[in-house]
Design an enzyme around this catalytic site. Structure first.
Site, short mmCIF file in Angstrom:
data_model
loop_
_atom_site.label_atom_id
_atom_site.label_comp_id
_atom_site.label_asym_id
_atom_site.label_seq_id
_atom_site.Cartn_x
_atom_site.Cartn_y
_atom_site.Cartn_z
N HIS A 108 0.84 -1.19 0.00
CA HIS A 108 0.00 0.00 0.00
C HIS A 108 0.88 1.24 0.00
O HIS A 108 1.85 1.31 0.76
CB HIS A 108 -0.91 0.01 1.24
CG HIS A 108 -1.62 1.30 1.45
ND1 HIS A 108 -1.49 2.07 2.60
CD2 HIS A 108 -2.48 1.99 0.65
CE1 HIS A 108 -2.23 3.15 2.49
NE2 HIS A 108 -2.83 3.14 1.32
N SER A 109 0.57 2.20 -0.87
CA SER A 109 1.25 3.49 -0.89
C SER A 109 2.76 3.31 -1.10
O SER A 109 3.19 2.67 -2.05
CB SER A 109 0.92 4.23 0.42
OG SER A 109 1.41 5.55 0.40
N TYR A 110 3.56 3.84 -0.20
CA TYR A 110 5.01 3.67 -0.25
C TYR A 110 5.40 2.19 -0.27
O TYR A 110 6.43 1.82 -0.85
CB TYR A 110 5.62 4.37 0.96
CG TYR A 110 7.05 4.05 1.27
CD1 TYR A 110 8.10 4.56 0.51
CD2 TYR A 110 7.37 3.24 2.37
CE1 TYR A 110 9.42 4.28 0.82
CE2 TYR A 110 8.68 2.95 2.69
CZ TYR A 110 9.70 3.47 1.91
OH TYR A 110 11.01 3.18 2.22
N HIS A 249 -7.06 7.38 -0.04
CA HIS A 249 -5.74 6.75 -0.05
C HIS A 249 -5.72 5.50 0.83
O HIS A 249 -4.97 4.56 0.56
CB HIS A 249 -4.70 7.75 0.44
CG HIS A 249 -3.29 7.26 0.33
ND1 HIS A 249 -2.71 6.93 -0.87
CD2 HIS A 249 -2.35 7.05 1.29
CE1 HIS A 249 -1.47 6.53 -0.67
NE2 HIS A 249 -1.22 6.58 0.63
#
Length: 273
Positions: A108-110, A249
């Site tokens: 997820h994300s980074y 997000h």
């Protein structure tokens, strides 16, 4: 209750030493890492979940529950968030030490940048899943990738500290990071946030595993931390099977069923491949 007797203390110490000996022999980790079996007797793929900035492994809690209900052995890594290279190295360590057999990695994300590097050259990884995530190519930094599209509004709320870490303004998390979660839950995320080293967004990525592994991508159309058009660009570039979800997000928390569905699809396709 009275204080423990000396005999009780010694007995407890001996029991702990025995447990340590079993763990040191490798028997305990092997049992914990054994993949779950399907009704046909074939093992299901393991799932290694990698969190992003400002959260930890618990951000996957709802996805974990769904995957476990479907018989997957799941592990959520806890990143140090000190640099991209160190996070990749730690994830590779956890993968090698704790999971045996076919494994799907989800970021997820980074965390998408982390799985892109950590899965490179690892034979038992069969697929990658990116949830509202970065998927850099070799030599790219996340900051450079982000600069190719208009900056998302959430980035204006990061707060550097004296040690080079970035925090996220707690008051801004409900409206910018997790706007589709109940406000009370978003405030909890703000309270338990884990800061990330600012250098993680300027570190250059190594060779990406998505060039050799099948990939899936969930684009969050209401993302205020990564421009949704950047997510679409990355998903298209890596040739991912892509779904778009009207999500913030924080997709693993707000849309766990859609995220889990992609992970399960990766597990099925990867196992056949």
């Amino acid at each position: 209750m009275g204080t423990p007797t000396r005999r009780a203390v010694l007995k407890g110490t001996a029991a702990f030493a025995g447990l340590a000996a079993v763990q040191a022999s490798g028997l305990a980790p092997a049992a914990e890492a054994a993949p779950a079996a399907t009704s046909s007797g074939h093992p299901k793929a393991n799932v290694l979940l990698v969190h992003g900035a400002w959260v930890d492994g618990s951000s996957w809690s709802r996805v974990i529950a769904i995957l476990q209900q479907h018989g997957h052995n799941v592990l959520a890594v806890q990143l140090p968030l000190t640099s991209l290279a160190e996070d990749v190295a730690w994830t590779r360590h956890v993968l090698a030490e704790r999971l045996q057999g076919p494994t799907v990695m989800a970021g997820h994300s980074y965390g998408g940048a982390v799985i892109s590097g950590a899965a490179t050259g690892v034979e038992n990884v069969i697929g990658l899943v990116f949830a509202s995530a970065f998927a850099p190519d070799e030599g790219e930094s996340l900051g450079e990738l982000g600069s190719r599209f208009p900056p998302p509004p959430g980035l204006a709320h990061t707060q550097p500290d004296s040690l080079g870490f970035l925090w996220f303004d707690p008051a801004a998390i409900p409206a910018n990071f997790a706007q589709d979660l109940p406000v009370q839950e978003a405030r909890v995320l703000a309270a338990v946030q884990k800061p990330i080293a600012a250098r993680s967004f300027t570190d250059r990525a190594g060779p990406p595993a998505w060039k050799t592994l099948p990939s899936w991508f969930l684009v969050s159309t209401q993302d205020r931390m990564i421009n949704p058009d950047l997510e679409r660009f990355m998903a298209d570039r890596i040739g991912a099977t892509t779904v778009e979800v009207r999500s913030s997000h924080a997709s693993p928390a707000s849309h766990p069923h859609q995220v889990a569905k992609l992970i399960r699809a990766a597990a099925r396709v990867g196992a056949r491949g």
